[in-house]
Design an enzyme around this catalytic site. Structure first.
Site, PDB file in Angstrom:
ATOM      1  N   HIS A 131       0.862  -1.203   0.000  1.00  0.00           N
ATOM      2  CA  HIS A 131       0.000   0.000   0.000  1.00  0.00           C
ATOM      3  C   HIS A 131       0.889   1.240   0.000  1.00  0.00           C
ATOM      4  O   HIS A 131       1.286   1.766   1.050  1.00  0.00           O
ATOM      5  CB  HIS A 131      -0.942   0.004   1.212  1.00  0.00           C
ATOM      6  CG  HIS A 131      -1.986   1.087   1.139  1.00  0.00           C
ATOM      7  ND1 HIS A 131      -3.342   0.830   1.146  1.00  0.00           N
ATOM      8  CD2 HIS A 131      -1.879   2.439   1.048  1.00  0.00           C
ATOM      9  CE1 HIS A 131      -4.017   1.968   1.080  1.00  0.00           C
ATOM     10  NE2 HIS A 131      -3.137   2.971   1.014  1.00  0.00           N
ATOM     11  N   GLU A 156     -11.213   4.186   6.750  1.00  0.00           N
ATOM     12  CA  GLU A 156     -10.177   5.158   7.138  1.00  0.00           C
ATOM     13  C   GLU A 156     -10.913   6.438   7.557  1.00  0.00           C
ATOM     14  O   GLU A 156     -10.974   6.770   8.736  1.00  0.00           O
ATOM     15  CB  GLU A 156      -9.226   5.422   5.967  1.00  0.00           C
ATOM     16  CG  GLU A 156      -8.105   6.408   6.286  1.00  0.00           C
ATOM     17  CD  GLU A 156      -7.344   6.863   5.035  1.00  0.00           C
ATOM     18  OE1 GLU A 156      -7.878   6.747   3.916  1.00  0.00           O
ATOM     19  OE2 GLU A 156      -6.215   7.375   5.203  1.00  0.00           O
TER      20      GLU A 156
HETATM   21 ZN   LIG Z   1      -3.673   4.995   0.630  1.00  0.00          ZN
END
Ligand SMILES: [Zn+2]
Length: 344
Positions: free
Chosen positions: A19, A203
């Site tokens: 990531h 997130e």
């Molecule tokens: Zn990211």
């Protein structure tokens, strides 16, 4: 073993990163070259001045700086060289395999064709792969911020490059205003075309976003996924399915998803048996590369080298490589552990 010795073994360890955004992973040295090439900004006289510019006051300042640096990418050669330098830098940290997001659409203002940026990026990556012991798969981030129709056009733009550098698609950007469910059709089409899939979820938004990413988009991995902690049923589901979570601890602390390391769910997820991986997201933006992330786990959370090797092997298993590709990486990590660690 002393802390210093363990840290030096972490530095030498073969690593896997799944990531990382290419646009947030430039090297300061190369960005400084671009600033000098395109601007006579009297504020930036040295690489140190440039580093200082990337110390953020708040999230708005972070976004402002993100767009500020994008203006210095203007020609295909800038993308080629930046991709090359970034992958070279990863190899110098002993990263042997990386899956890297990129989003050529962020640079529409430069007036370049998307195809030119894609081809330049792939070319820079291939050049680095030839010169250094690293392999890279690109994941096109079709970015949720402009809605499903635009994302579908983006999928079509990168489809000719499937398996010619690009292996998957990802979904980043504004998670709150553009939930995963909007992109169901795009993901379905991408899967049919053979693309591997991952989606940022959990997130900026809570558990519902992760539920939809796994049950509606059928994303194979979740970018971040840390706010699963708010829903015990979801934690059980992710554990049962062993859905890989691309966790980026420093990024979460810098963007204040969690106020402090002691409140970050990573340790709980690992103990619980979830498939956790450790990643760096946007290293120069957040001030921590993959090596720093792994050292943090040892220094601050007391994880052993064996644990850190498990996180790395999880990343290999969570990667979009075939089984023999995964095994090759796992063997390299195990050999390092056996030679360097068990014989100390
Ligand atoms: Zn990211």
């Amino acid at each position: 073993m002393s802390k210093e010795k363990i840290n030096s073994l972490i530095i030498g360890m073969p690593k896997v990163e799944i990531h990382l955004h290419l646009e947030g992973a430039f090297t300061f040295e190369y960005l400084f070259e671009l600033v000098q090439k395109y601007s006579n900004d009297s504020e930036i006289k040295s690489i140190d001045d440039l580093r200082k510019k990337f110390v953020f006051k708040d999230f708005a300042h972070f976004i402002e700086t993100w767009f500020w640096k994008n203006q210095f990418f203007r020609a295909p050669g800038d993308f080629e060289e930046s991709a090359y330098q970034t992958i070279k830098n990863l190899s110098q940290q002993n990263v042997i395999y990386a899956e890297v997001f990129f989003s050529p659409w962020d640079f529409a203002a430069a007036g370049l064709k998307i195809e030119s940026i894609v081809e330049a990026t792939i070319s820079g990556i291939h050049r680095a792969e030839k010169e250094y012991p690293i392999n890279v798969g690109l994941i096109a981030d079709i970015v949720r911020d402009h809605g499903a129709k635009t994302s579908m056009q983006r999928l079509n733009q990168v489809t000719p490059y499937f398996n010619k550098g690009i292996i998957g698609i990802g979904l980043g950007g504004n998670e709150k205003d553009f939930p995963p469910i909007l992109f169901k059709e795009v993901f379905l089409k991408a899967r049919k075309r053979g693309f591997r899939t991952t989606a940022h979820a959990g997130e900026a938004s809570g558990p519902e976003s992760i539920w939809h990413a796994v049950t509606e988009l059928h994303a194979e991995r979740i970018g971040h996924g840390v706010r699963a902690i708010e829903d015990p049923k979801l934690v059980d589901y992710l554990k049962a399915k062993q859905t890989p979570l691309e966790i980026c601890i420093t990024s979460n602390l810098k963007t204040k998803v969690f106020p402090s390391l002691s409140e970050h769910p990573f340790p709980g997820f690992y103990t619980e048996g979830l498939m956790v991986t450790v990643n760096s997201d946007d290293p120069p933006m957040f001030g921590a590369n993959i090596t720093d992330e792994l050292i943090l786990l040892h220094d601050e959370l007391n994880y052993s080298l064996e644990d850190i090797c498990i996180f790395t092997k999880n990343a290999a298993n969570a990667s979009f490589l075939d089984e023999s590709g995964k095994k090759k990486i796992i063997d390299v990590v195990d050999n390092y552990l056996n030679k360097k660690i068990k014989n100390v």
